[in-house]
Motif scaffolding. Structure first.
Motif, PDB file in Angstrom:
ATOM      1  N   GLU A  56       1.620  -0.185   0.595  1.00 21.45           N
ATOM      2  CA  GLU A  56       2.716   0.574   1.186  1.00 21.45           C
ATOM      3  C   GLU A  56       3.910  -0.354   1.402  1.00 21.45           C
ATOM      4  O   GLU A  56       3.744  -1.539   1.650  1.00 21.45           O
ATOM      5  CB  GLU A  56       2.305   1.171   2.530  1.00 21.45           C
ATOM      6  CG  GLU A  56       1.225   2.232   2.454  1.00 21.45           C
ATOM      7  CD  GLU A  56       0.811   2.704   3.835  1.00 21.45           C
ATOM      8  OE1 GLU A  56       1.154   3.821   4.210  1.00 21.45           O
ATOM      9  OE2 GLU A  56       0.120   1.922   4.540  1.00 21.45           O
ATOM     10  N   LYS A  57       5.109   0.215   1.326  1.00 22.33           N
ATOM     11  CA  LYS A  57       6.301  -0.572   1.629  1.00 22.33           C
ATOM     12  C   LYS A  57       7.115   0.154   2.689  1.00 22.33           C
ATOM     13  O   LYS A  57       7.098   1.387   2.779  1.00 22.33           O
ATOM     14  CB  LYS A  57       7.138  -0.826   0.380  1.00 22.33           C
ATOM     15  CG  LYS A  57       7.785   0.411  -0.220  1.00 22.33           C
ATOM     16  CD  LYS A  57       8.685   0.045  -1.389  1.00 22.33           C
ATOM     17  CE  LYS A  57       9.423   1.271  -1.944  1.00 22.33           C
ATOM     18  NZ  LYS A  57      10.325   0.923  -3.051  1.00 22.33           N
ATOM     19  N   GLN A  58       7.800  -0.635   3.500  1.00 19.53           N
ATOM     20  CA  GLN A  58       8.627  -0.067   4.566  1.00 19.53           C
ATOM     21  C   GLN A  58       9.853   0.611   3.975  1.00 19.53           C
ATOM     22  O   GLN A  58      10.477   0.100   3.045  1.00 19.53           O
ATOM     23  CB  GLN A  58       9.051  -1.152   5.548  1.00 19.53           C
ATOM     24  CG  GLN A  58       7.913  -1.688   6.389  1.00 19.53           C
ATOM     25  CD  GLN A  58       8.403  -2.627   7.459  1.00 19.53           C
ATOM     26  OE1 GLN A  58       9.210  -3.518   7.203  1.00 19.53           O
ATOM     27  NE2 GLN A  58       7.918  -2.439   8.680  1.00 19.53           N
ATOM     28  N   ALA A 115       1.111  10.049  -4.088  1.00 24.97           N
ATOM     29  CA  ALA A 115       2.143   9.231  -3.447  1.00 24.97           C
ATOM     30  C   ALA A 115       2.284   9.735  -2.022  1.00 24.97           C
ATOM     31  O   ALA A 115       2.313  10.948  -1.788  1.00 24.97           O
ATOM     32  CB  ALA A 115       3.465   9.352  -4.187  1.00 24.97           C
ATOM     33  N   THR A 116       2.347   8.822  -1.056  1.00 24.97           N
ATOM     34  CA  THR A 116       2.352   9.233   0.351  1.00 24.97           C
ATOM     35  C   THR A 116       3.508   8.617   1.118  1.00 24.97           C
ATOM     36  O   THR A 116       4.002   7.545   0.782  1.00 24.97           O
ATOM     37  CB  THR A 116       1.033   8.834   1.042  1.00 24.97           C
ATOM     38  OG1 THR A 116       0.893   7.401   1.013  1.00 24.97           O
ATOM     39  CG2 THR A 116      -0.167   9.487   0.383  1.00 24.97           C
ATOM     40  N   GLY A 160       9.431   4.556   8.004  1.00 22.73           N
ATOM     41  CA  GLY A 160       8.167   5.013   7.437  1.00 22.73           C
ATOM     42  C   GLY A 160       7.561   3.977   6.530  1.00 22.73           C
ATOM     43  O   GLY A 160       8.114   2.893   6.304  1.00 22.73           O
ATOM     44  N   LEU A 161       6.399   4.324   5.986  1.00 21.64           N
ATOM     45  CA  LEU A 161       5.691   3.508   5.000  1.00 21.64           C
ATOM     46  C   LEU A 161       5.372   4.399   3.811  1.00 21.64           C
ATOM     47  O   LEU A 161       4.765   5.463   3.980  1.00 21.64           O
ATOM     48  CB  LEU A 161       4.398   2.934   5.584  1.00 21.64           C
ATOM     49  CG  LEU A 161       4.538   1.885   6.678  1.00 21.64           C
ATOM     50  CD1 LEU A 161       3.174   1.610   7.311  1.00 21.64           C
ATOM     51  CD2 LEU A 161       5.130   0.588   6.120  1.00 21.64           C
ATOM     52  N   ILE A 162       5.775   3.963   2.631  1.00 25.68           N
ATOM     53  CA  ILE A 162       5.599   4.769   1.421  1.00 25.68           C
ATOM     54  C   ILE A 162       4.655   4.055   0.464  1.00 25.68           C
ATOM     55  O   ILE A 162       4.682   2.823   0.353  1.00 25.68           O
ATOM     56  CB  ILE A 162       6.971   5.044   0.766  1.00 25.68           C
ATOM     57  CG1 ILE A 162       6.887   6.146  -0.284  1.00 25.68           C
ATOM     58  CG2 ILE A 162       7.570   3.778   0.169  1.00 25.68           C
ATOM     59  CD1 ILE A 162       8.256   6.640  -0.755  1.00 25.68           C
TER      60      ILE A 162
END
Length: 207
Positions: free
Chosen positions: A3-5, A60-61, A17-19
């Motif tokens: 995940e990336k910020q 994808a979240t 968020g985190l994606i």
């Protein structure tokens, strides 16, 4: 999955968020966290169990902090503002490269499940709703007349906030598009049962 910020706009607010995006036309899923007043944030064991299920299926979240939580702007709004936050989060995720524009899932846990139900029915681009431990003992879920989107309801068998009888009544109200899954041996917080929760969600979404 890594995940990336990220940060994104929700009206005049900036939310954090985190994606996680595997690309390759991945379906989209937003996950909403439990009640901020009781310490809820995107860093939560049930949120992470839900993410694990979605990643297993190639989604994808985007998990994010509602307004007033962590590094997100604003103040808690008691529901309406948080629905706007969830819709903005979905818009941000669907705009990412490699993310499919159809078949999106709006998911949430506890207070976040209430938000997910409201946001999920409000937006046409959201095809499915996942509501884990929706707190029916605290508020009624708003199901619009003629609602036809698939809804997955999940709760622990000992959850006093999301009682099985209430969920069965909600399932009947929604109709044939609703599916109810009860996780044995656990309560509202799923402590020690996160893996089983992930398994149940992944199996239901895959079927």
């Amino acid at each position: 999955m890594d995940e990336k910020q990220v940060s994104f706009r929700a009206g005049e607010l900036t939310l954090e968020g985190l994606i996680a995006n595997p690309g390759g036309d991945a379906p989209a899923a937003v996950v909403c966290h439990p009640h901020p007043i009781y310490g809820g944030s995107m860093y939560n064991n049930v949120v992470e169990a839900m993410l694990a299920a979605l990643w297993q299926l190639g989604y994808a979240t985007l998990r994010f902090n509602f307004r007033g939580v962590g590094g997100s702007d604003g103040e808690h709004d008691g529901g309406p503002g948080e629905v706007d936050d969830a819709i903005a989060a979905m818009g941000n995720l669907l705009a990412q490269p490699g993310v499919r524009k159809e078949g999106a899932v709006m998911a949430g846990y506890s207070f976040g499940a209430m938000v997910a139900v409201s946001a999920g029915y409000e937006r046409a681009e959201i095809a499915r709703i996942v509501a884990v431990a929706i707190p029916l003992a605290m508020a009624d879920a708003r199901i619009p007349d003629g609602a036809s989107k698939p809804v997955l309801l999940v709760s622990g068998e000992r959850d006093s906030y999301s009682p099985v009888a209430g969920l069965q009544a909600l399932k009947s109200k929604i109709g044939d598009t609703a599916r109810l899954e009860i996780v044995a041996g656990t309560d509202h917080f799923f402590g020690g049962c996160e893996a089983e929760l992930s398994r149940v969600i992944a199996a239901a979404l895959a079927s």
